[in-house]
Each structure stands twice: as structure tokens, then as C-alpha cells.
Design an enzyme around this catalytic site. Sequence first.
Site, mmCIF file in Angstrom:
data_model
loop_
_atom_site.group_PDB
_atom_site.id
_atom_site.type_symbol
_atom_site.label_atom_id
_atom_site.label_comp_id
_atom_site.label_asym_id
_atom_site.label_seq_id
_atom_site.Cartn_x
_atom_site.Cartn_y
_atom_site.Cartn_z
ATOM 1 N N ASP A 9 25.451 2.333 -11.364
ATOM 2 C CA ASP A 9 26.165 3.601 -11.363
ATOM 3 C C ASP A 9 25.176 4.645 -11.909
ATOM 4 O O ASP A 9 24.209 4.286 -12.599
ATOM 5 C CB ASP A 9 27.389 3.484 -12.279
ATOM 6 C CG ASP A 9 27.996 4.829 -12.596
ATOM 7 O OD1 ASP A 9 28.247 5.604 -11.660
ATOM 8 O OD2 ASP A 9 28.207 5.121 -13.800
ATOM 9 N N ASP A 11 26.115 8.413 -13.109
ATOM 10 C CA ASP A 11 26.639 9.250 -14.201
ATOM 11 C C ASP A 11 27.153 8.395 -15.356
ATOM 12 O O ASP A 11 28.081 7.603 -15.196
ATOM 13 C CB ASP A 11 27.757 10.153 -13.683
ATOM 14 C CG ASP A 11 27.241 11.129 -12.643
ATOM 15 O OD1 ASP A 11 26.263 11.823 -12.953
ATOM 16 O OD2 ASP A 11 27.801 11.191 -11.540
ATOM 17 N N LYS A 53 35.191 17.260 -6.344
ATOM 18 C CA LYS A 53 36.178 17.982 -5.509
ATOM 19 C C LYS A 53 37.592 17.517 -5.862
ATOM 20 O O LYS A 53 38.509 18.323 -6.017
ATOM 21 C CB LYS A 53 35.916 17.706 -4.024
ATOM 22 C CG LYS A 53 34.883 18.611 -3.411
ATOM 23 C CD LYS A 53 34.983 18.623 -1.890
ATOM 24 C CE LYS A 53 34.468 17.361 -1.262
ATOM 25 N NZ LYS A 53 33.023 17.299 -1.109
ATOM 26 N N ARG A 55 38.525 16.242 -8.631
ATOM 27 C CA ARG A 55 38.836 16.678 -10.004
ATOM 28 C C ARG A 55 39.321 18.132 -9.990
ATOM 29 O O ARG A 55 40.287 18.475 -10.675
ATOM 30 C CB ARG A 55 37.564 16.521 -10.867
ATOM 31 C CG ARG A 55 37.797 16.598 -12.359
ATOM 32 C CD ARG A 55 36.540 16.111 -13.088
ATOM 33 N NE ARG A 55 36.239 14.744 -12.712
ATOM 34 C CZ ARG A 55 35.005 14.269 -12.514
ATOM 35 N NH1 ARG A 55 33.953 15.044 -12.686
ATOM 36 N NH2 ARG A 55 34.831 13.023 -12.171
ATOM 37 N N HIS A 76 32.818 23.520 -5.186
ATOM 38 C CA HIS A 76 32.096 22.294 -5.524
ATOM 39 C C HIS A 76 30.648 22.339 -5.038
ATOM 40 O O HIS A 76 29.744 21.860 -5.728
ATOM 41 C CB HIS A 76 32.823 21.068 -4.954
ATOM 42 C CG HIS A 76 32.216 19.784 -5.400
ATOM 43 N ND1 HIS A 76 31.481 18.987 -4.563
ATOM 44 C CD2 HIS A 76 32.173 19.188 -6.622
ATOM 45 C CE1 HIS A 76 31.035 17.950 -5.242
ATOM 46 N NE2 HIS A 76 31.444 18.040 -6.495
ATOM 47 N N THR A 116 27.300 5.271 -6.540
ATOM 48 C CA THR A 116 27.762 6.383 -7.370
ATOM 49 C C THR A 116 28.881 7.181 -6.722
ATOM 50 O O THR A 116 28.972 7.236 -5.487
ATOM 51 C CB THR A 116 26.585 7.338 -7.680
ATOM 52 O OG1 THR A 116 27.063 8.421 -8.477
ATOM 53 C CG2 THR A 116 25.962 7.911 -6.408
ATOM 54 N N THR A 117 29.677 7.808 -7.551
ATOM 55 C CA THR A 117 30.718 8.715 -7.052
ATOM 56 C C THR A 117 30.130 10.059 -6.665
ATOM 57 O O THR A 117 30.662 10.757 -5.808
ATOM 58 C CB THR A 117 31.778 8.929 -8.153
ATOM 59 O OG1 THR A 117 32.343 7.669 -8.470
ATOM 60 C CG2 THR A 117 32.870 9.853 -7.703
#
Length: 230
Positions: A9, A11, A53, A55, A76, A116-117
Site C-alpha cells: 500500500d 498512503d 473523490k 471522500r 479532486h 493503492t487507493t
Amino acid sequence: MSPAALIFDVDGTLAETEELHRAAFNAAFADAGLGWHWTRDLYRRLLKVTGGKERIAAWCVEIRTPLPPARIAALHADKTRRYSGMMATGRIALRPGVARLMAEARTRGVALAVATTTTRANVEALTRAVWSATAAEIFEVVAAGDEVAAKKPAPDVYRLALERLGIAADAALAFEDSRNGLLSARGAGLRTIVTPSVYTSGEDFSGAFVLLPDLADYHPFAAGKVVPAS
Ligand code: XBP
Ligand code: MG
């Protein structure tokens, strides 16, 4: 058996990036004249919704201020531009043990990957800032949130990383800092090493293969075996 790949991951796991994300969100909100400011306490709660986005959209629902999807996308995109700029001029460092573990993996021919997100652009911003290199020069595979139908905690992004690596889940190890990330990696069948970050400490990490404060003392290649360190 030694793993064939390590899937990280980004972040909170490779580096503590969320304060930079938060600053970039707030700068984009200010520039748009929205009068929103996400404090640390608020951001900790909002982080349960993965993806910038998503969030922002959840925040709009919370404060009953509907914004059209195109406006959210534009906000975003501005946040992402600001994040890249802040990353380039900031002093983001890898978390303890990350550089050493990655170097050991490379020496052994173990593939390095990202699940990752965040967007690929933000992975590029990190690799440029930390290694002065492109993401492709550092990672064999990058699977990003904007490439999958469902973001973490859904397993899609880890499944995509495994597909691109061309290996089965039991041949890899995942590294995460959050419950959402752990659920995603576990959902893809991966053994998951969790190192909680500033924004995820105190979350429920049951199901983690290993839970450690950071990777400084994690040595998966010791004696050629993968063993839980605790
Ligand atoms: C991180 C995230 C990301 C970042 C913002 O989750 O949720 O949304 O906060 O990135 P994880 P974007 O570490 O579990 O992947 O604004 O680019 O979505
Ligand atoms: Mg994370």
C-alpha cells in the site's frame, strides 16, 4: 518459502502521506471558495471512506451540500495537482524499514508491487520525490484505485496487482497500514503485514499475519522463510 513478490500500500505504509493529502484537499477547497476545512480529527473520521473523490462526495452528503459529480471530479483533479506539487517540494520520507526491505527484496529477485487507493499520478509523485525515479523504475507492478471498479476495502486492487504480477496470492505478502487496506488484501487471499500509521492507529487489525509498529525489525527473508515476527 520465500515470497515471489511484496505488494505495498502507499498512503500510510510506504510513507506518512496523509497530512499532505489533507493539506492538498484544504488548499483545493479554499481556492474553490467552498469555506471547508478538514481538521486532523475530522480527516481521521473521513479517511474511513477510501478514495479522495468518494471522500468529498461523502462529505457533501454529511453537510447536505450536494455538488454535481463533475464538480467533485474537478475539485479532486485540482487536489491531485496540488498534492504532486507539495510532494515535489516537501520532505516526505519512507517509513522505517521500508527502504531496507525493498533493497533486500531486489537483491533476491523478489518483485515489488503497489496496490493503492490513490491515483497512479500520486504514486509517480512519491517515487520522483523519494527516489528521483518513475514508478515503473521502482515497482514491477502498480495497481491504482482509479483502475478498479471498487476501491479498498474491496479486494479488486490487490487482485489486479496479483494478476499483473502473474502469481497466486500465497506467493506474495501484502503490506498495509489501515483496516480498509487489511480487508482488501485479505479479501484477495494475501498474508498481510500491518504497520499502523498516524491516522490508523487504534483500528481493528484482527486477521493480520503480522502486526508491528513499523518495518524496522521485519525480516521476511531471514533463514529463507516467511515467519510471523510476532
Ligand atoms: C488512502 C486513501 C486515499 C488518499 C487520497 O487509502 O484513501 O484516498 O487519502 O488519495 P489506502 P486520492 O492507503 O488504503 O490506499 O485523493 O488520490 O484518492
Ligand atoms: Mg494506507
